[in-house]
Design a protein around this motif. Structure first.
Motif, PDB file in Angstrom:
ATOM      1  N   ALA A  75      -9.483   7.219  15.288  1.00 24.25           N
ATOM      2  CA  ALA A  75      -8.426   7.685  14.380  1.00 24.25           C
ATOM      3  C   ALA A  75      -7.291   6.654  14.312  1.00 24.25           C
ATOM      4  CB  ALA A  75      -7.899   9.041  14.825  1.00 24.25           C
ATOM      5  N   TRP A  76      -6.942   6.071  15.472  1.00 26.53           N
ATOM      6  CA  TRP A  76      -5.901   5.043  15.508  1.00 26.53           C
ATOM      7  C   TRP A  76      -6.306   3.851  14.658  1.00 26.53           C
ATOM      8  CZ3 TRP A  76      -1.049   4.005  16.496  1.00 26.53           C
ATOM      9  CH2 TRP A  76      -0.653   2.686  16.719  1.00 26.53           C
ATOM     10  N   TRP A  77      -7.540   3.397  14.821  1.00 29.75           N
ATOM     11  CA  TRP A  77      -8.011   2.259  14.039  1.00 29.75           C
ATOM     12  C   TRP A  77      -8.066   2.592  12.546  1.00 29.75           C
ATOM     13  CZ3 TRP A  77     -12.492   1.271  17.945  1.00 29.75           C
ATOM     14  CH2 TRP A  77     -11.995   0.531  19.025  1.00 29.75           C
ATOM     15  N   ALA A  78      -8.471   3.810  12.241  1.00 30.17           N
ATOM     16  CA  ALA A  78      -8.496   4.233  10.834  1.00 30.17           C
ATOM     17  C   ALA A  78      -7.074   4.213  10.256  1.00 30.17           C
ATOM     18  CB  ALA A  78      -9.110   5.627  10.695  1.00 30.17           C
ATOM     19  N   GLY A  79      -6.125   4.683  11.060  1.00 32.65           N
ATOM     20  CA  GLY A  79      -4.722   4.648  10.618  1.00 32.65           C
ATOM     21  C   GLY A  79      -4.244   3.228  10.370  1.00 32.65           C
ATOM     22  N   LEU A  80      -4.593   2.321  11.295  1.00 31.38           N
ATOM     23  CA  LEU A  80      -4.226   0.917  11.106  1.00 31.38           C
ATOM     24  C   LEU A  80      -4.901   0.341   9.869  1.00 31.38           C
ATOM     25  CD1 LEU A  80      -4.290  -0.486  14.763  1.00 31.38           C
ATOM     26  CD2 LEU A  80      -2.299   0.025  13.336  1.00 31.38           C
ATOM     27  N   GLY A  81      -6.148   0.742   9.637  1.00 23.08           N
ATOM     28  CA  GLY A  81      -6.853   0.291   8.439  1.00 23.08           C
ATOM     29  C   GLY A  81      -6.160   0.772   7.175  1.00 23.08           C
ATOM     30  N   VAL A  82      -5.687   2.025   7.197  1.00 21.41           N
ATOM     31  CA  VAL A  82      -4.947   2.555   6.049  1.00 21.41           C
ATOM     32  C   VAL A  82      -3.665   1.758   5.835  1.00 21.41           C
ATOM     33  CG1 VAL A  82      -3.621   4.537   5.237  1.00 21.41           C
ATOM     34  CG2 VAL A  82      -5.906   4.876   6.150  1.00 21.41           C
ATOM     35  N   VAL A  83      -2.946   1.494   6.914  1.00 16.48           N
ATOM     36  CA  VAL A  83      -1.708   0.710   6.796  1.00 16.48           C
ATOM     37  C   VAL A  83      -2.005  -0.666   6.200  1.00 16.48           C
ATOM     38  CG1 VAL A  83       0.119  -0.447   8.112  1.00 16.48           C
ATOM     39  CG2 VAL A  83      -0.455   1.924   8.608  1.00 16.48           C
ATOM     40  N   GLY A  84      -3.051  -1.334   6.683  1.00 14.70           N
ATOM     41  CA  GLY A  84      -3.405  -2.657   6.159  1.00 14.70           C
ATOM     42  C   GLY A  84      -3.811  -2.592   4.697  1.00 14.70           C
ATOM     43  N   ALA A  85      -4.630  -1.598   4.340  1.00 12.36           N
ATOM     44  CA  ALA A  85      -5.085  -1.471   2.950  1.00 12.36           C
ATOM     45  C   ALA A  85      -3.911  -1.165   2.022  1.00 12.36           C
ATOM     46  CB  ALA A  85      -6.143  -0.378   2.837  1.00 12.36           C
ATOM     47  N   VAL A  86      -3.015  -0.279   2.458  1.00 14.68           N
ATOM     48  CA  VAL A  86      -1.843   0.053   1.641  1.00 14.68           C
ATOM     49  C   VAL A  86      -0.935  -1.158   1.503  1.00 14.68           C
ATOM     50  CG1 VAL A  86       0.280   1.433   1.617  1.00 14.68           C
ATOM     51  CG2 VAL A  86      -1.916   2.531   2.080  1.00 14.68           C
ATOM     52  N   GLN A  87      -0.787  -1.910   2.566  1.00 18.31           N
ATOM     53  CA  GLN A  87       0.042  -3.113   2.500  1.00 18.31           C
ATOM     54  C   GLN A  87      -0.553  -4.108   1.506  1.00 18.31           C
ATOM     55  OE1 GLN A  87       0.551  -5.147   6.208  1.00 18.31           O
ATOM     56  NE2 GLN A  87       2.238  -6.382   5.453  1.00 18.31           N
ATOM     57  N   ASP A  88      -1.868  -4.334   1.572  1.00 19.16           N
ATOM     58  CA  ASP A  88      -2.520  -5.246   0.630  1.00 19.16           C
ATOM     59  C   ASP A  88      -2.398  -4.732  -0.803  1.00 19.16           C
ATOM     60  OD1 ASP A  88      -3.224  -6.869   2.714  1.00 19.16           O
ATOM     61  OD2 ASP A  88      -5.323  -6.198   2.805  1.00 19.16           O
ATOM     62  N   ALA A  89      -2.660  -3.440  -0.980  1.00 17.03           N
ATOM     63  CA  ALA A  89      -2.560  -2.860  -2.324  1.00 17.03           C
ATOM     64  C   ALA A  89      -1.120  -2.922  -2.812  1.00 17.03           C
ATOM     65  CB  ALA A  89      -3.065  -1.420  -2.316  1.00 17.03           C
ATOM     66  N   GLY A  90      -0.191  -2.643  -1.910  1.00 11.34           N
ATOM     67  CA  GLY A  90       1.223  -2.710  -2.292  1.00 11.34           C
ATOM     68  C   GLY A  90       1.610  -4.106  -2.730  1.00 11.34           C
ATOM     69  N   THR A  91       1.107  -5.106  -2.043  1.00 12.04           N
ATOM     70  CA  THR A  91       1.383  -6.497  -2.424  1.00 12.04           C
ATOM     71  C   THR A  91       0.792  -6.794  -3.794  1.00 12.04           C
ATOM     72  OG1 THR A  91       1.402  -7.171  -0.108  1.00 12.04           O
ATOM     73  CG2 THR A  91       1.082  -8.899  -1.721  1.00 12.04           C
ATOM     74  N   GLN A  92      -0.439  -6.324  -4.033  1.00 15.30           N
ATOM     75  CA  GLN A  92      -1.066  -6.536  -5.342  1.00 15.30           C
ATOM     76  C   GLN A  92      -0.275  -5.844  -6.443  1.00 15.30           C
ATOM     77  OE1 GLN A  92      -5.051  -5.102  -4.979  1.00 15.30           O
ATOM     78  NE2 GLN A  92      -5.753  -6.828  -3.739  1.00 15.30           N
ATOM     79  N   VAL A  93       0.132  -4.607  -6.203  1.00 17.23           N
ATOM     80  CA  VAL A  93       0.913  -3.870  -7.200  1.00 17.23           C
ATOM     81  C   VAL A  93       2.251  -4.554  -7.419  1.00 17.23           C
ATOM     82  CG1 VAL A  93       2.110  -1.688  -7.653  1.00 17.23           C
ATOM     83  CG2 VAL A  93      -0.227  -1.670  -6.794  1.00 17.23           C
ATOM     84  N   PHE A  94       2.903  -4.969  -6.352  1.00 17.02           N
ATOM     85  CA  PHE A  94       4.188  -5.653  -6.476  1.00 17.02           C
ATOM     86  C   PHE A  94       4.050  -6.932  -7.296  1.00 17.02           C
ATOM     87  CE2 PHE A  94       7.405  -8.667  -4.990  1.00 17.02           C
ATOM     88  CZ  PHE A  94       8.561  -7.932  -5.213  1.00 17.02           C
ATOM     89  N   ASP A  95       3.015  -7.725  -6.999  1.00 15.94           N
ATOM     90  CA  ASP A  95       2.797  -8.962  -7.761  1.00 15.94           C
ATOM     91  C   ASP A  95       2.541  -8.658  -9.239  1.00 15.94           C
ATOM     92  OD1 ASP A  95       3.146 -10.392  -5.433  1.00 15.94           O
ATOM     93  OD2 ASP A  95       0.995 -10.698  -5.063  1.00 15.94           O
ATOM     94  N   ALA A  96       1.760  -7.616  -9.510  1.00 12.28           N
ATOM     95  CA  ALA A  96       1.494  -7.231 -10.902  1.00 12.28           C
ATOM     96  C   ALA A  96       2.781  -6.799 -11.597  1.00 12.28           C
ATOM     97  CB  ALA A  96       0.459  -6.110 -10.954  1.00 12.28           C
ATOM     98  N   LEU A  97       3.640  -6.055 -10.904  1.00 12.44           N
ATOM     99  CA  LEU A  97       4.909  -5.620 -11.493  1.00 12.44           C
ATOM    100  C   LEU A  97       5.850  -6.799 -11.731  1.00 12.44           C
ATOM    101  CD1 LEU A  97       5.544  -2.331  -9.493  1.00 12.44           C
ATOM    102  CD2 LEU A  97       4.893  -2.555 -11.896  1.00 12.44           C
TER     103      LEU A  97
END
Length: 162
Positions: free
Chosen positions: A54-76
Motif C-alpha cells: 500500500a505504501w509503494w502504491a501510494g508513492l506510485g500515485v504521488v509520482g504519477a500525479v507529479q508527472d501528470a501535473g507537470t505535463q498539465v502545467f506545461d500544456a497550460l
C-alpha cells in the motif's frame, strides 16, 4: 479526454517477480495451525507485506500525479503563451484600425467638398445663385455704386459752374 490532452503513463518501477522459496518445517508450523488456519507470524507477515505494498502504491500515485501535473502545467503554459500572442495581435490590429480612422481626415474633407459641390450644382440648376456668384455680384454693385457717385460729383461740379 480529447486526443490533444495530456496522457498519463506510469513508467516507474516494475513488479518484481517473487520467488517462492520452499517453506521449512518450522515456518510451516508458524504459518498454520492444526485446523489449517494461518498462524500469528503468517498473519503479521501478510499485514506487513500488504502495508508495504500500500505504501509503494501510494508513492506510485504521488509520482504519477507529479508527472501528470507537470505535463498539465506545461500544456497550460503553452496554451497561455499562444493566447497571449493572439491577444497581442488582436490589440495591435485594433490599434492600427483606430490610428487609420483618426489619420483619415483628408478623405472626410474630400467627402465634404464633394457634397458641397453636389449641393451647389443642384442649387445652380434650380436657379439659386452660388456664394461665388453673389460675391461677384456684390463686387459689381459696389463698382457700379462707386461710378455713380463719381458721375454724381462730376454733375454737381458741372452745375456749380455758371
Amino acid at each position: 479526454m480529447s486526443d490533444n490532452g495530456p496522457t498519463i503513463t506510469v513508467t516507474r518501477g516494475s513488479r518484481p517477480e517473487q520467488a517462492d522459496p520452499k517453506p521449512s518445517a518450522s515456518s510451516a508450523r508458524a504459518r498454520s495451525s492444526e485446523w489449517g488456519l494461518p498462524g500469528p507470524g503468517a498473519v503479521v507477515s501478510s499485514l506487513v507485506r500488504g502495508a508495504r505494498a500500500a505504501w509503494w502504491a501510494g508513492l506510485g500515485v504521488v509520482g504519477a500525479v507529479q508527472d501528470a501535473g507537470t505535463q498539465v502545467f506545461d500544456a497550460l503554459v503553452e496554451e497561455g503563451r499562444s493566447w497571449e500572442r493572439a491577444e497581442r495581435e488582436r490589440r495591435a490590429q485594433t490599434a492600427r484600425r483606430v490610428r487609420q480612422a483618426t489619420d483619415e481626415t483628408d478623405p472626410i474633407r474630400a467627402a465634404e467638398e464633394r457634397v458641397q459641390t453636389d449641393v451647389n450644382d443642384i442649387l445652380r440648376r434650380v436657379g439659386v445663385p452660388s456664394r461665388d456668384d453673389l460675391e461677384e455680384l456684390r463686387e459689381r454693385v459696389d463698382a457700379l455704386g462707386a461710378r455713380i457717385e463719381a458721375l454724381a460729383r462730376s454733375i454737381e461740379e458741372a452745375d456749380s459752374y455758371p
